[in-house]
Design a protein around this motif. Structure first.
Motif, short mmCIF file in Angstrom:
data_model
loop_
_atom_site.label_atom_id
_atom_site.label_comp_id
_atom_site.label_asym_id
_atom_site.label_seq_id
_atom_site.Cartn_x
_atom_site.Cartn_y
_atom_site.Cartn_z
N ASN A 94 46.52 27.09 39.58
CA ASN A 94 47.91 27.28 39.93
C ASN A 94 48.53 28.28 38.96
O ASN A 94 48.38 28.11 37.75
CB ASN A 94 48.66 25.95 39.81
CG ASN A 94 50.12 26.10 40.13
OD1 ASN A 94 50.48 26.40 41.25
ND2 ASN A 94 50.98 25.93 39.12
N PRO A 95 49.20 29.32 39.44
CA PRO A 95 49.48 29.55 40.85
C PRO A 95 48.42 30.35 41.59
O PRO A 95 48.56 30.62 42.78
CB PRO A 95 50.78 30.34 40.80
CG PRO A 95 50.64 31.16 39.55
CD PRO A 95 49.90 30.29 38.58
N VAL A 96 47.36 30.80 40.94
CA VAL A 96 46.38 31.68 41.59
C VAL A 96 45.27 30.84 42.22
O VAL A 96 44.46 30.24 41.52
CB VAL A 96 45.78 32.68 40.57
CG1 VAL A 96 44.78 33.58 41.27
CG2 VAL A 96 46.88 33.49 39.92
N ASP A 97 45.26 30.79 43.55
CA ASP A 97 44.26 30.01 44.27
C ASP A 97 43.03 30.81 44.66
O ASP A 97 41.96 30.26 44.86
CB ASP A 97 44.87 29.41 45.54
CG ASP A 97 45.94 28.36 45.22
OD1 ASP A 97 45.90 27.82 44.10
OD2 ASP A 97 46.79 28.11 46.08
N ASN A 98 43.19 32.12 44.81
CA ASN A 98 42.06 32.96 45.23
C ASN A 98 42.41 34.42 44.94
O ASN A 98 43.52 34.73 44.50
CB ASN A 98 41.76 32.76 46.73
CG ASN A 98 43.01 32.86 47.58
OD1 ASN A 98 43.74 33.85 47.52
ND2 ASN A 98 43.29 31.81 48.37
N ASN A 99 41.47 35.30 45.19
CA ASN A 99 41.68 36.71 44.85
C ASN A 99 42.75 37.36 45.72
O ASN A 99 43.46 38.26 45.27
CB ASN A 99 40.37 37.49 44.96
CG ASN A 99 40.46 38.84 44.27
OD1 ASN A 99 40.72 38.91 43.07
ND2 ASN A 99 40.27 39.91 45.02
N THR A 100 42.87 36.90 46.96
CA THR A 100 43.92 37.44 47.84
C THR A 100 45.29 37.17 47.25
O THR A 100 46.17 38.04 47.23
CB THR A 100 43.81 36.82 49.24
OG1 THR A 100 42.53 37.13 49.80
CG2 THR A 100 44.90 37.35 50.15
N GLU A 101 45.48 35.95 46.74
CA GLU A 101 46.76 35.62 46.11
C GLU A 101 46.95 36.40 44.82
O GLU A 101 48.04 36.86 44.51
CB GLU A 101 46.83 34.12 45.84
CG GLU A 101 48.17 33.67 45.30
CD GLU A 101 48.27 32.16 45.15
OE1 GLU A 101 49.11 31.70 44.36
OE2 GLU A 101 47.48 31.46 45.81
#
Length: 366
Positions: free
Chosen positions: A47-54
């Motif tokens: 959190n807050p980064v869930d994946n590379n797209t985010e």
């Protein structure tokens, strides 16, 4: 200590004495030789980064410093010994925030050290060293809303022959912590107040070496509040049909330092929770509430010990050898009605009346 209310489920310097012309090839001014960046798409949940797209969302940033593998190359080739250059996303790719910081591939290999986000004020110091890599000094903000996903990456021995773009595999440095709630019986309910859970006596500052992936923590401690709406916990047996109720959301998580700690009771050494709640039983009519803790108009605190342990001894005691690890999403299930201290289950004992002799008189059959 109301320990049985809670079940734990379960946290660089370079080019000194060497001119740039010695390490940069003749193609330096060509755009095709510009060092570019990409990031792995398999960043694990955080959190807050869930994946590379985010992570690649427009205006997201990271800082990066690089060292060249030459004798005397102890001074950074990109960035400085205390600050990386800023890389920013345009929504589709990573670019240099300041074109004056653009760097080009030398003939020698480069070692890259990165951190995210750039400008994270919780990072109180950064030290880039060619031998030891990047060390971050960090203090967890008191407010959950100010806590961000501290990430880091290193890419060692990269050369132009592998392509212009350096892929940085970002990892999470912190432990993500969540809570859920339920009750042990069907008629028992618990209302937890908005922002009603605080966790106390956790270490809140230290330094992290990204090369060895190890934390060295200070002795200072702090308390943290879980950001959440008011929530009601109902009967659960932990199954999909009767799950625990989530407190807060995946996008609102405590992002805390990996550490080991034992359970306390609010008075002695150790970590503990204060839970602002109302506990009540619903009568057979399905409407009337009989309060067991707190009241219709007021929440009351429950204090319960919390440990980093996720296993138990044969005697049922929590093991103190377990720790929260970086890149782990730890979820605690709060099970009300499972123990003593606040709720006192109605128990039964029996006595049996002794038969008394009585004279039935004499009956004489004829």
């Amino acid at each position: 200590m109301k320990k049985n209310l809670l079940y734990a489920l379960t946290a660089v310097a370079m080019l000194t004495g060497c001119a740039k012309s010695d390490v940069v090839d003749s193609e330096i001014n060509k755009e095709s030789n510009l060092i570019g960046f990409s990031t792995y798409k398999n960043i694990s949940r955080g959190n807050p980064v869930d994946n590379n797209t985010e992570f690649l969302t427009k205006d997201n940033t990271f800082g990066v410093t690089a060292f060249v593998n030459i004798e005397g190359g102890d001074s950074p080739y990109m960035g400085t010994a205390t600050e990386g250059i800023k890389i920013i996303s345009d929504g589709t790719k990573w670019t240099y925030a300041n074109t004056s910081n653009q760097a080009y591939w030398p003939t020698e290999a480069l070692d890259f050290y990165a951190y995210a986000p750039y400008g994270n004020t919780a990072i109180t110091a950064k030290t880039f060293d060619k031998t030891n890599g990047l060390t971050l000094t960090y203090t967890v903000p008191d407010a959950e809303t100010s806590q961000v996903d501290l990430m880091y990456a290193l890419a060692i021995g990269k050369t132009k022959e592998e392509g212009n773009t350096v892929t940085l595999p970002f990892k999470h440095a912190l432990t993500q912590v969540h809570f859920k709630v339920g009750t042990k019986t069907t008629n028992l309910k618990v209302d937890i107040a908005e922002n009603g859970i605080q966790i106390h006596n956790l270490k809140n500052s230290g330094s992290f070496n990204t090369k060895t992936e190890t934390w060295t923590l200070d002795a200072t401690t702090a308390a943290y509040t879980v950001t959440s709406d008011a929530v009601t916990g109902n009967y659960t047996d932990g199954t999909e049909a009767n799950p625990y109720t989530k407190i807060g959301s995946d996008d609102k998580a405590l992002m805390l330092l990996p550490q080991g700690f034992v359970a306390g009771d609010g008075e002695n050494t150790g970590a503990y929770l204060t839970i602002s709640c109302k506990i009540y039983q619903v009568l057979a009519n399905g409407e009337t509430k009989v309060y067991l803790h707190g009241s219709e108009s007021a929440f009351a605190d429950v204090t319960v010990g919390i440990s980093s342990a996720i296993s138990y001894t044969e005697e049922g005691e929590q093991s103190t050898s377990e720790i929260w690890l970086r890149n782990k999403k730890v979820t605690y299930n709060l099970l009300f009605g499972a123990g003593d201290g606040v709720l006192f289950p109605i128990e039964f004992a029996t006595t049996v009346e002794t038969w008394e002799d009585a004279d039935g008189g004499v009956i004489e059959p004829k």
